[in-house]
Design a protein around this motif. Sequence first.
Motif, PDB file in Angstrom:
ATOM      1  N   SER A  29      28.896  94.392  38.441  1.00 48.55           N
ATOM      2  CA  SER A  29      29.540  93.443  39.352  1.00 48.55           C
ATOM      3  C   SER A  29      29.807  94.095  40.700  1.00 48.55           C
ATOM      4  CB  SER A  29      30.858  92.937  38.758  1.00 48.55           C
ATOM      5  OG  SER A  29      30.610  92.183  37.601  1.00 48.55           O
ATOM      6  N   TYR A  53      28.257  92.754  44.214  1.00 43.26           N
ATOM      7  CA  TYR A  53      29.080  92.327  45.342  1.00 43.26           C
ATOM      8  C   TYR A  53      28.833  93.179  46.584  1.00 43.26           C
ATOM      9  CZ  TYR A  53      31.626  89.131  42.316  1.00 43.26           C
ATOM     10  OH  TYR A  53      31.962  88.104  41.462  1.00 43.26           O
ATOM     11  N   TYR A 106      29.014  77.807  48.250  1.00 45.65           N
ATOM     12  CA  TYR A 106      29.221  78.383  46.916  1.00 45.65           C
ATOM     13  C   TYR A 106      28.642  77.427  45.889  1.00 45.65           C
ATOM     14  CZ  TYR A 106      32.842  81.530  48.789  1.00 45.65           C
ATOM     15  OH  TYR A 106      33.531  82.486  49.482  1.00 45.65           O
ATOM     16  N   PHE A 113      28.729  77.002  41.602  1.00 47.25           N
ATOM     17  CA  PHE A 113      29.243  77.476  40.322  1.00 47.25           C
ATOM     18  C   PHE A 113      28.786  76.524  39.225  1.00 47.25           C
ATOM     19  CE2 PHE A 113      32.453  78.683  43.499  1.00 47.25           C
ATOM     20  CZ  PHE A 113      32.476  80.052  43.328  1.00 47.25           C
ATOM     21  N   VAL A 127      34.103  85.905  51.583  1.00 41.91           N
ATOM     22  CA  VAL A 127      33.194  85.253  50.630  1.00 41.91           C
ATOM     23  C   VAL A 127      33.275  85.964  49.280  1.00 41.91           C
ATOM     24  CG1 VAL A 127      30.759  84.804  50.089  1.00 41.91           C
ATOM     25  CG2 VAL A 127      31.631  84.374  52.400  1.00 41.91           C
ATOM     26  N   ILE A 128      33.196  87.286  49.299  1.00 48.07           N
ATOM     27  CA  ILE A 128      33.256  88.092  48.079  1.00 48.07           C
ATOM     28  C   ILE A 128      34.592  87.884  47.374  1.00 48.07           C
ATOM     29  CG2 ILE A 128      33.208  90.454  47.157  1.00 48.07           C
ATOM     30  CD1 ILE A 128      30.499  89.485  48.384  1.00 48.07           C
ATOM     31  N   LYS A 186      36.557  85.332  47.334  1.00 49.63           N
ATOM     32  CA  LYS A 186      36.607  84.033  46.658  1.00 49.63           C
ATOM     33  C   LYS A 186      35.785  84.049  45.377  1.00 49.63           C
ATOM     34  CE  LYS A 186      39.409  81.451  48.956  1.00 49.63           C
ATOM     35  NZ  LYS A 186      40.658  81.002  48.339  1.00 49.63           N
ATOM     36  N   TYR A 187      34.596  84.668  45.406  1.00 56.38           N
ATOM     37  CA  TYR A 187      33.803  84.790  44.181  1.00 56.38           C
ATOM     38  C   TYR A 187      34.609  85.511  43.099  1.00 56.38           C
ATOM     39  CZ  TYR A 187      29.126  83.243  45.681  1.00 56.38           C
ATOM     40  OH  TYR A 187      28.033  82.509  46.084  1.00 56.38           O
ATOM     41  N   LYS A 188      35.255  86.600  43.470  1.00 58.59           N
ATOM     42  CA  LYS A 188      36.043  87.377  42.510  1.00 58.59           C
ATOM     43  C   LYS A 188      37.223  86.565  41.984  1.00 58.59           C
ATOM     44  CE  LYS A 188      34.848  91.998  44.123  1.00 58.59           C
ATOM     45  NZ  LYS A 188      35.334  93.255  44.717  1.00 58.59           N
ATOM     46  N   GLY A 221      35.982  84.063  39.455  1.00 60.55           N
ATOM     47  CA  GLY A 221      35.612  84.771  38.232  1.00 60.55           C
ATOM     48  C   GLY A 221      36.805  85.221  37.416  1.00 60.55           C
ATOM     49  N   SER A 240      28.577  82.116  38.519  1.00 61.99           N
ATOM     50  CA  SER A 240      28.442  82.059  39.968  1.00 61.99           C
ATOM     51  C   SER A 240      26.969  82.176  40.334  1.00 61.99           C
ATOM     52  CB  SER A 240      29.202  83.209  40.635  1.00 61.99           C
ATOM     53  OG  SER A 240      30.566  83.154  40.296  1.00 61.99           O
TER      54      SER A 240
END
Length: 97
Positions: free
Chosen positions: A7, A11, A30, A32, A80-81, A83-85, A88, A96
């Motif tokens: 991960s 990222y 994004y 999902f 951006v990163i 928000k992905y984290k 998750g 994602s």
Amino acid sequence: MSKSNNSDEFYKRLQEQLKETSNWPNEYLYKFIVPSDNHKIALVEEIFDNMGAVIKTKPSSKGTYTSVSINVQMKSAQAVIDKYKEVGEKVSGVISL
């Protein structure tokens, strides 16, 4: 290699690509895949609440999963990163894209 290392590498690579290909702030899309559970879908939407995001959902043909697309203005590649984290960490079973 552990999932965490994978991960982290993913990222880091994504952040480098975002910095090279975009000027920030910029819109980001994004995507999902979420198990079709109203609570989980609501959690994803809540993470982007009050950001002016345009959120679209579409159930899969069998109704098992729901695609959630979120178009939102982001300040930086790191945002951006983050928000992905956050998605998750808060929503179990999310994929994602």
